[in-house]
Design a protein around this motif. Structure first.
Motif, mmCIF file in Angstrom:
data_model
loop_
_atom_site.group_PDB
_atom_site.id
_atom_site.type_symbol
_atom_site.label_atom_id
_atom_site.label_comp_id
_atom_site.label_asym_id
_atom_site.label_seq_id
_atom_site.Cartn_x
_atom_site.Cartn_y
_atom_site.Cartn_z
ATOM 1 N N THR A 59 -12.993 -10.137 -8.453
ATOM 2 C CA THR A 59 -12.872 -10.033 -9.433
ATOM 3 C C THR A 59 -14.738 -10.108 -9.691
ATOM 4 N N ASP A 60 -15.323 -10.480 -8.419
ATOM 5 C CA ASP A 60 -16.520 -11.410 -8.212
ATOM 6 C C ASP A 60 -17.633 -9.954 -8.153
ATOM 7 N N SER A 61 -18.412 -10.041 -9.481
ATOM 8 C CA SER A 61 -18.954 -8.480 -9.177
ATOM 9 C C SER A 61 -20.087 -8.041 -8.444
ATOM 10 N N GLY A 62 -20.491 -9.195 -7.008
ATOM 11 C CA GLY A 62 -21.432 -8.710 -6.101
ATOM 12 C C GLY A 62 -22.283 -9.576 -5.425
ATOM 13 N N GLY A 63 -21.442 -10.722 -5.305
ATOM 14 C CA GLY A 63 -21.853 -12.006 -4.714
ATOM 15 C C GLY A 63 -21.366 -12.024 -3.356
ATOM 16 N N ASP A 64 -21.509 -12.708 -2.016
ATOM 17 C CA ASP A 64 -21.339 -12.424 -1.029
ATOM 18 C C ASP A 64 -20.290 -12.525 -0.972
ATOM 19 N N ASP A 65 -19.048 -13.164 -1.591
ATOM 20 C CA ASP A 65 -17.533 -13.108 -1.865
ATOM 21 C C ASP A 65 -17.239 -11.967 -2.578
ATOM 22 N N ALA A 66 -17.708 -11.720 -2.607
ATOM 23 C CA ALA A 66 -16.953 -10.302 -3.338
ATOM 24 C C ALA A 66 -15.945 -9.167 -1.812
ATOM 25 N N LEU A 84 0.029 -3.836 -1.907
ATOM 26 C CA LEU A 84 -1.586 -3.747 -2.580
ATOM 27 C C LEU A 84 -2.582 -4.211 -1.617
ATOM 28 N N LEU A 85 -2.359 -5.211 -1.130
ATOM 29 C CA LEU A 85 -3.311 -6.283 -0.636
ATOM 30 C C LEU A 85 -3.290 -5.846 0.860
ATOM 31 N N VAL A 86 -1.718 -5.356 1.746
ATOM 32 C CA VAL A 86 -1.790 -4.998 3.218
ATOM 33 C C VAL A 86 -2.528 -3.847 2.878
ATOM 34 N N SER A 87 -2.138 -3.050 1.907
ATOM 35 C CA SER A 87 -2.913 -1.664 2.197
ATOM 36 C C SER A 87 -4.455 -0.828 2.064
ATOM 37 N N ASN A 88 -5.066 -2.211 0.863
ATOM 38 C CA ASN A 88 -6.649 -2.604 0.558
ATOM 39 C C ASN A 88 -7.058 -2.462 2.164
ATOM 40 N N CYS A 89 -6.842 -2.199 2.945
ATOM 41 C CA CYS A 89 -7.222 -2.462 4.458
ATOM 42 C C CYS A 89 -9.011 -3.448 4.157
ATOM 43 N N ARG A 99 -14.367 -1.354 -5.379
ATOM 44 C CA ARG A 99 -13.755 -2.247 -5.765
ATOM 45 C C ARG A 99 -11.679 -1.873 -5.763
ATOM 46 N N LEU A 100 -10.549 -2.900 -6.417
ATOM 47 C CA LEU A 100 -9.503 -2.740 -6.628
ATOM 48 C C LEU A 100 -9.805 -2.335 -8.253
ATOM 49 N N THR A 101 -8.747 -0.939 -9.168
ATOM 50 C CA THR A 101 -8.941 -1.129 -10.159
ATOM 51 C C THR A 101 -8.606 -2.311 -11.055
ATOM 52 N N ASN A 102 -8.713 -1.350 -12.477
ATOM 53 C CA ASN A 102 -8.680 -2.714 -13.360
ATOM 54 C C ASN A 102 -7.083 -2.804 -13.761
ATOM 55 N N GLU A 103 -6.099 -2.366 -12.859
ATOM 56 C CA GLU A 103 -4.541 -2.301 -12.950
ATOM 57 C C GLU A 103 -4.212 -2.906 -12.362
ATOM 58 N N GLU A 104 -5.082 -2.631 -10.817
ATOM 59 C CA GLU A 104 -4.458 -3.674 -9.724
ATOM 60 C C GLU A 104 -4.676 -4.761 -10.265
ATOM 61 N N ILE A 105 -6.096 -5.278 -10.558
ATOM 62 C CA ILE A 105 -6.412 -6.809 -10.343
ATOM 63 C C ILE A 105 -5.535 -7.447 -11.632
ATOM 64 N N ASP A 106 -5.267 -6.836 -12.794
ATOM 65 C CA ASP A 106 -4.055 -6.642 -13.762
ATOM 66 C C ASP A 106 -3.607 -7.707 -12.477
ATOM 67 N N LEU A 107 -2.557 -7.108 -12.268
ATOM 68 C CA LEU A 107 -1.134 -6.789 -11.751
ATOM 69 C C LEU A 107 -1.076 -8.205 -10.883
ATOM 70 N N ILE A 108 -2.376 -8.470 -10.264
ATOM 71 C CA ILE A 108 -2.455 -9.858 -9.411
ATOM 72 C C ILE A 108 -2.317 -11.229 -10.105
ATOM 73 N N ARG A 109 -3.387 -10.621 -11.756
ATOM 74 C CA ARG A 109 -3.425 -11.918 -12.393
ATOM 75 C C ARG A 109 -2.476 -12.189 -13.001
ATOM 76 N N THR A 110 -1.256 -11.066 -13.583
ATOM 77 C CA THR A 110 0.187 -11.322 -14.222
ATOM 78 C C THR A 110 0.913 -12.130 -13.321
#
Ligand code: HEC
Length: 236
Positions: free
Chosen positions: A107-114, A60-65, A122-133
């Protein structure tokens, strides 16, 4: 003799259930391992909801160019390289998603580091959930291999999940590296029939090796893709 067999079996089961850093290896002497409880494809390859870093998070990280392709070993903007466990761990605090830079940026919704930055999706909620888990499970270098039968070559069940995980992040409507889009059946079929799909994933000469970092697709996926193409690259 019997003791040895039991020890081998326990070792095998331990590796299978433990799902930690060791790849799942069977030496062929014990009984067959139990079938993984998961359907074919990339869904939940590890037992008991354990996230596989190697099979799920890293691709997921590699393919999210926008996350890592632009941050791969060659281009590393701002020194961020996300193509291996060690590199990823520089931006992760185990068991602490909110203290992990990488998690904060996705998960940052718009700051410089987003991350990924505009205009990438952005990543999907499922992708973010996977990384958090995965972070909450200790952010280990888990390497449970997804169930994969080289005989299965259905577009929807086998081919698309692989391409979606490993390729679409850099080959979609917003970002089509080398003019290649792999977002759906029609597009994938065209690249398959031109010979480029197999040429790139088999690292054939005359083609760019794909994915460009994170290692080659596993043999089972390559065999499935070849079979699907040999059988006419159907929408099956
Ligand atoms: C991290 C981003 C990234 C990922 C992930 C990625 N690609 Fe690429 N792809 C590129 C870039 C960049 C190029 C252009 C390379 C060049 O021309 O030097 C490219 C070029 C290509 C080409 C045309 C080059 C050729 O030799 O025909 C094909 C086909 C291709 N990719 C297929 C794939 C497939 C299939 C996958 C998944 C297994 C994949 N890509 C994953 C970034 C990526």
């Amino acid at each position: 003799m019997k003791k040895g067999l039991i020890a081998t079996t326990l070792l095998g089961l331990g590796l299978f259930v433990g799902c930690t850093t060791a790849p799942i290896l069977f030496d062929g002497t014990g009984p067959n391992p139990p079938n993984p409880p998961n359907p074919p494809g990339l869904d939940n390859p590890c037992p008991d909801g354990v996230v596989s870093f190697q099979a799920e998070v890293l691709p997921l990280l590699v393919s999210n160019c926008a996350l890592s392709g632009c941050h791969d070993a060659n281009s590393h903007k701002e020194g961020v390289v996300l193509d291996s466990y060690d590199h990823v761990m520089k931006h992760i605090k185990a068991n602490n998603p909110n203290g992990s830079k990488l998690y904060k940026s996705i998960t940052d919704s718009g700051g410089d580091d987003a991350m990924p930055p505009y205009p990438y999706p952005r990543l999907t909620n499922e992708e973010i959930d996977l990384i958090r888990t995965w972070i909450n499970q200790g952010a280990e270098n888990t390497d449970c291999t997804p169930a994969c039968d080289p005989e299965n070559a259905s577009f929807a069940a086998n081919i698309f999940p692989v391409i979606n995980t490993y390729c679409v992040g850099c080959h979609n409507d917003n970002l089509s590296e080398a003019g290649i889009n792999l977002k759906d059946y029609q597009h994938i079929r065209a690249v398959a029939l031109s010979g480029q799909l197999l040429g790139t994933i088999r690292y054939e000469s005359g083609y760019q090796p794909m994915p460009p970092s994170g290692g080659q697709l596993n043999d089972c996926y390559v065999t499935q893709i070849q079979k699907w193409i040999d059988e006419g690259a159907q929408d099956n």
